[in-house]
Design an enzyme around this catalytic site. Structure first.
Site, short mmCIF file in Angstrom:
data_model
loop_
_atom_site.label_atom_id
_atom_site.label_comp_id
_atom_site.label_asym_id
_atom_site.label_seq_id
_atom_site.Cartn_x
_atom_site.Cartn_y
_atom_site.Cartn_z
N THR A 150 11.27 -7.60 27.54
CA THR A 150 10.85 -8.84 26.91
C THR A 150 10.70 -8.58 25.40
O THR A 150 10.49 -7.43 24.99
CB THR A 150 9.54 -9.37 27.52
OG1 THR A 150 8.53 -8.37 27.40
CG2 THR A 150 9.73 -9.73 28.99
N THR A 159 8.65 -8.84 22.55
CA THR A 159 7.61 -8.06 21.88
C THR A 159 7.49 -6.67 22.51
O THR A 159 7.35 -5.67 21.80
CB THR A 159 6.26 -8.79 21.93
OG1 THR A 159 6.41 -10.07 21.31
CG2 THR A 159 5.18 -8.01 21.20
N CYS A 160 7.56 -6.60 23.83
CA CYS A 160 7.43 -5.33 24.53
C CYS A 160 8.56 -4.37 24.13
O CYS A 160 8.32 -3.19 23.86
CB CYS A 160 7.47 -5.55 26.04
SG CYS A 160 6.25 -6.74 26.62
N HIS A 161 9.76 -4.90 24.09
CA HIS A 161 10.96 -4.08 23.85
C HIS A 161 11.16 -3.73 22.38
O HIS A 161 11.58 -2.62 22.06
CB HIS A 161 12.19 -4.83 24.37
CG HIS A 161 13.45 -4.04 24.32
ND1 HIS A 161 13.67 -2.94 25.11
CD2 HIS A 161 14.55 -4.19 23.55
CE1 HIS A 161 14.88 -2.44 24.85
NE2 HIS A 161 15.43 -3.19 23.90
N LEU A 186 6.47 -0.93 22.80
CA LEU A 186 6.91 0.40 23.25
C LEU A 186 7.42 1.26 22.10
O LEU A 186 7.05 2.43 22.01
CB LEU A 186 7.97 0.28 24.34
CG LEU A 186 8.42 1.63 24.91
CD1 LEU A 186 8.57 1.55 26.41
CD2 LEU A 186 9.71 2.08 24.28
#
Length: 167
Positions: free
Chosen positions: A46, A48-50, A54
Site C-alpha cells: 500500500t 504509505t507502507c511501501h 518500511l
C-alpha cells in the site's frame, strides 16, 4: 483494551516464510530474550507502507542494530506469500522479519486493529500503524499513529529517538 508500555505481549502465532515454505512462529520464539523493534502496517504494497514506512526501517537498520536491537520485524494482515514478495521487492529480505497476522488476531489481541472496510479499497480489518520496542516480550515503547496514511509517530526515526531515552 489497548496494550501499553510495560505490558507483556500476549501469546500469538505468526506466519513467516522459511526456506521450505510457510512456518508458524510464536511470540516466545520471536521476542523471548531479545530486543525487537516491531512495526505494523495496514498492508504490504500500500502507498504509505511501501514508499515511506518500511523504507524508513531499512534506512535506520544499522542505527537500530547499534542501539542493541536484535531483530527488526514488520507485521501486517496479509498472507505469508504477499509478505515474502514484499520483502523481496523492497530489499528487506534477510533484514526485516516479516510476520503475517492471520485474520488480524494479533492486532485484535493488543487492541490495535482497525476496520477499514468503509475505505472503499477492499482492505477490511487490518492493523493500525504503530511501532514498538519490545524487550524480552515486554513493551518498552509504543507509538501509534492516528490514521493509516500518517506514519510520523510510528516512524523508524521516532522509534530511534525514543530508544535513546530508555534507561
Amino acid at each position: 483494551m489497548t496494550i501499553n508500555a510495560g505490558d507483556r505481549l500476549p501469546d500469538a502465532k505468526f506466519m513467516t516464510m522459511g526456506s521450505d515454505g510457510p512456518v508458524a512462529k510464536s511470540t516466545d520464539e520471536i521476542f523471548k530474550g531479545k530486543k525487537v523493534a516491531l512495526f505494523a502496517v495496514p498492508g504490504a504494497f500500500t502507498p504509505t507502507c511501501h514508499k515511506a514506512h518500511l523504507p524508513g526501517f531499512l534506512d535506520r537498520f544499522e542505527e537500530l542494530k547499534g542501539k542493541g536491537v536484535d531483530t527488526i520485524a514488520c507485521t501486517a494482515v496479509n498472507d505469508v506469500f504477499v509478505m515474502d514478495e514484499w520483502a523481496k521487492a523492497t530489499g528487506s529480505d534477510g533484514k526485516i522479519l516479516m510476520l503475517t497476522d492471520d485474520g488480524a488476531a494479533f492486532a485484535k489481541a493488543i487492541g490495535l486493529d482497525i476496520d477499514l472496510t468503509g475505505a472503499g479499497i477492499g482492505l477490511g480489518v487490518r492493523s493500525k500503524r504503530y511501532a514498538m520496542l519490545v524487550d524480552d516480550g515486554v513493551v518498552k515503547v509504543l507509538n501509534v499513529d492516528d490514521s493509516p496514511p500518517v506514519h510520523d509517530k510510528s516512524s523508524a526515526a521516532t522509534l530511534c529517538s525514543m530508544v535513546d531515552r530508555l534507561p
